[in-house]
Design a protein around this motif. Structure first.
Motif, mmCIF file in Angstrom:
data_model
loop_
_atom_site.group_PDB
_atom_site.id
_atom_site.type_symbol
_atom_site.label_atom_id
_atom_site.label_comp_id
_atom_site.label_asym_id
_atom_site.label_seq_id
_atom_site.Cartn_x
_atom_site.Cartn_y
_atom_site.Cartn_z
ATOM 1 N N THR A 14 0.843 -1.191 0.070
ATOM 2 C CA THR A 14 0.150 0.079 0.105
ATOM 3 C C THR A 14 0.808 1.238 -0.001
ATOM 4 O O THR A 14 0.191 2.459 -0.358
ATOM 5 C CB THR A 14 -0.880 0.100 1.221
ATOM 6 O OG1 THR A 14 0.014 -0.027 2.476
ATOM 7 C CG2 THR A 14 -1.798 -1.077 1.179
ATOM 8 N N LEU A 15 2.058 1.122 0.403
ATOM 9 C CA LEU A 15 2.887 2.127 0.491
ATOM 10 C C LEU A 15 3.885 2.225 -0.306
ATOM 11 O O LEU A 15 4.957 2.772 -0.282
ATOM 12 C CB LEU A 15 3.378 2.660 2.014
ATOM 13 C CG LEU A 15 2.267 2.849 2.974
ATOM 14 C CD1 LEU A 15 2.681 2.969 4.517
ATOM 15 C CD2 LEU A 15 1.488 4.128 2.680
ATOM 16 N N GLY A 16 4.109 1.543 -1.280
ATOM 17 C CA GLY A 16 5.429 1.109 -2.361
ATOM 18 C C GLY A 16 5.715 2.526 -2.962
ATOM 19 O O GLY A 16 6.899 2.840 -2.647
ATOM 20 N N ARG A 17 4.755 3.208 -3.452
ATOM 21 C CA ARG A 17 5.127 4.608 -3.769
ATOM 22 C C ARG A 17 3.984 5.268 -3.302
ATOM 23 O O ARG A 17 2.946 5.459 -3.680
ATOM 24 C CB ARG A 17 5.221 4.647 -5.396
ATOM 25 C CG ARG A 17 6.367 3.812 -5.989
ATOM 26 C CD ARG A 17 6.482 3.997 -7.399
ATOM 27 N NE ARG A 17 7.435 3.365 -8.048
ATOM 28 C CZ ARG A 17 7.598 2.203 -8.591
ATOM 29 N NH1 ARG A 17 6.164 1.416 -8.669
ATOM 30 N NH2 ARG A 17 8.440 1.437 -8.961
ATOM 31 N N LYS A 18 4.648 6.187 -2.391
ATOM 32 C CA LYS A 18 3.836 7.442 -1.520
ATOM 33 C C LYS A 18 4.157 8.748 -2.020
ATOM 34 O O LYS A 18 5.245 9.035 -2.022
ATOM 35 C CB LYS A 18 4.012 7.022 -0.322
ATOM 36 C CG LYS A 18 3.335 8.141 0.720
ATOM 37 C CD LYS A 18 1.541 7.909 0.569
ATOM 38 C CE LYS A 18 0.832 8.677 1.631
ATOM 39 N NZ LYS A 18 -0.497 8.515 1.436
ATOM 40 N N THR A 19 3.208 9.671 -2.614
ATOM 41 C CA THR A 19 3.479 11.067 -2.500
ATOM 42 C C THR A 19 2.716 12.042 -1.786
ATOM 43 O O THR A 19 1.471 11.533 -1.462
ATOM 44 C CB THR A 19 2.990 11.233 -4.072
ATOM 45 O OG1 THR A 19 3.533 10.539 -5.039
ATOM 46 C CG2 THR A 19 3.111 12.820 -4.404
ATOM 47 N N ILE A 20 3.571 12.760 -0.961
ATOM 48 C CA ILE A 20 2.899 13.721 -0.006
ATOM 49 C C ILE A 20 3.141 15.040 -0.459
ATOM 50 O O ILE A 20 4.035 15.639 -0.888
ATOM 51 C CB ILE A 20 3.807 13.434 1.340
ATOM 52 C CG1 ILE A 20 3.843 12.045 1.649
ATOM 53 C CG2 ILE A 20 3.186 14.472 2.478
ATOM 54 C CD1 ILE A 20 4.887 11.805 2.734
ATOM 55 N N SER A 21 2.113 15.759 -0.629
ATOM 56 C CA SER A 21 1.781 17.262 -1.158
ATOM 57 C C SER A 21 1.638 18.265 -0.078
ATOM 58 O O SER A 21 0.591 17.912 0.582
ATOM 59 C CB SER A 21 1.057 17.371 -2.242
ATOM 60 O OG SER A 21 0.736 18.654 -2.652
ATOM 61 N N PHE A 22 2.515 18.928 0.313
ATOM 62 C CA PHE A 22 2.573 19.992 1.199
ATOM 63 C C PHE A 22 2.339 21.069 0.844
ATOM 64 O O PHE A 22 2.681 22.163 0.294
ATOM 65 C CB PHE A 22 3.951 20.179 1.963
ATOM 66 C CG PHE A 22 4.484 18.972 2.595
ATOM 67 C CD1 PHE A 22 4.107 18.512 4.062
ATOM 68 C CD2 PHE A 22 5.436 18.075 1.856
ATOM 69 C CE1 PHE A 22 4.600 17.756 4.720
ATOM 70 C CE2 PHE A 22 5.879 17.128 2.640
ATOM 71 C CZ PHE A 22 5.357 16.913 3.843
ATOM 72 N N SER A 23 0.762 21.300 0.499
ATOM 73 C CA SER A 23 0.387 22.627 -0.103
ATOM 74 C C SER A 23 0.416 23.636 0.736
ATOM 75 O O SER A 23 0.180 25.100 0.210
ATOM 76 C CB SER A 23 -1.178 22.241 -0.393
ATOM 77 O OG SER A 23 -2.006 21.805 0.886
ATOM 78 N N ASN A 24 0.568 23.666 2.026
ATOM 79 C CA ASN A 24 0.824 24.688 3.197
ATOM 80 C C ASN A 24 2.235 25.146 3.082
ATOM 81 O O ASN A 24 2.671 25.815 3.749
ATOM 82 C CB ASN A 24 0.385 24.293 4.299
ATOM 83 C CG ASN A 24 1.057 23.057 4.995
ATOM 84 O OD1 ASN A 24 1.552 22.389 4.387
ATOM 85 N ND2 ASN A 24 0.696 22.710 6.192
ATOM 86 N N ALA A 25 3.103 24.569 2.160
ATOM 87 C CA ALA A 25 4.559 25.026 2.092
ATOM 88 C C ALA A 25 4.640 26.028 1.338
ATOM 89 O O ALA A 25 4.689 26.219 -0.027
ATOM 90 C CB ALA A 25 5.340 23.738 1.543
ATOM 91 N N TYR A 26 4.322 27.212 1.722
ATOM 92 C CA TYR A 26 4.210 28.361 0.806
ATOM 93 C C TYR A 26 5.008 29.703 1.778
ATOM 94 O O TYR A 26 4.616 29.994 3.031
ATOM 95 C CB TYR A 26 2.633 28.838 0.838
ATOM 96 C CG TYR A 26 2.132 30.094 0.000
ATOM 97 C CD1 TYR A 26 1.954 29.857 -1.433
ATOM 98 C CD2 TYR A 26 2.099 31.290 0.438
ATOM 99 C CE1 TYR A 26 1.639 30.826 -2.295
ATOM 100 C CE2 TYR A 26 1.629 32.329 -0.263
ATOM 101 C CZ TYR A 26 1.564 32.016 -1.626
ATOM 102 O OH TYR A 26 0.981 33.354 -2.196
ATOM 103 N N GLY A 27 5.626 30.270 1.065
ATOM 104 C CA GLY A 27 6.327 31.668 1.595
ATOM 105 C C GLY A 27 7.666 32.054 1.009
ATOM 106 O O GLY A 27 8.153 31.277 0.102
#
Length: 227
Positions: free
Chosen positions: A181-194
């Motif tokens: 289930t976690l073979g390829r995991k994408t995490i998007s930090f949409s709050n990474a802003y500045g």
């Protein structure tokens, strides 16, 4: 006359006695029936028990190859630049660590990004393992992870605007098989802003143990970045 009869009787007695002794000697004694019983041979001893199979218990120090042990084998970062580019040759560094093992914060690192990151563009790069043992998946699942991005402007007045950071992880077992289930995991930090600049040089992105993004903070100093 009496003497003759006496001798004749004596002779007859002697002959009869002798004949009786001859007959007794010539007759063999009766045979007795002798029964010889043969005892059966004793059975052979049973074979020794087979040795037990080698133990695969963890306490013996052996590893069961059928039990998958997953580790982070690949990590890539995608940074989206906003309307203020990162100039050449200003540098960018990135490190990844499990929050539960802060001593290993340098396991996955990128320290040689001097290229320009243009306005409104995405830049993707990998994190090197530095020749160490990959971090086990369970370390990240215990408390989550931290991705840190630092900026070194070539000129003190330079600034770089970040609009999003994504992290692509790959978990495999000791046989090279992807996690189901976690073979390829994408995490998007949409709050990474500045903005990152000469004063605020560091951005830290944090997840929980399920890899859900939590915070993305901009900081001044490295000391608090890995605390």
């Amino acid at each position: 006359m009496k003497k003759v009869l006496f001798i004749s009787s004596l002779s007859t007695f002697i002959i009869s006695t002798a004949a009786s002794q001859v007959i007794q000697k010539s007759v063999p004694p009766p045979k007795q029936n002798v029964i010889i019983k043969t005892l059966p041979a004793a059975p052979p001893p049973p074979p020794p028990p087979a040795p037990p199979p080698p133990s695969t218990n963890k306490s013996t120090g052996t590893t069961n190859q059928n039990t998958p042990v997953y580790s982070l084998t690949s990590a890539r970062v995608i940074i989206k630049t906003g309307n203020d580019n990162k100039e050449f040759p200003s540098k960018v560094h990135a490190t990844l660590m499990a929050k539960s093992t802060p001593a290993n914060w340098r396991n996955y690192i990128q320290i040689n990004l001097g290229n320009e990151m243009r306005v409104n563009s995405e830049t993707e790069f990998g994190l090197d393992l530095e020749g160490r043992t990959p971090t086990p998946l369970e370390d990240y699942q215990r408390d989550g992870l931290k991705l840190s991005v630092s900026y070194e402007p070539n000129f003190f007045a330079d600034a770089w605007k970040i609009e999003n950071i994504s992290l692509i992880l790959e978990f495999k077992d000791q046989n090279g098989n992807l996690h189901p289930t976690l073979g390829r995991k994408t995490i998007s930090f949409s709050n990474a802003y500045g903005f990152l600049n000469n004063e605020y040089r560091y951005m830290q992105c944090v997840t929980d143990g399920t890899f859900s993004p939590l915070t993305a903070l901009i900081k001044k100093d490295l000391l608090n970045l890995h605390g």
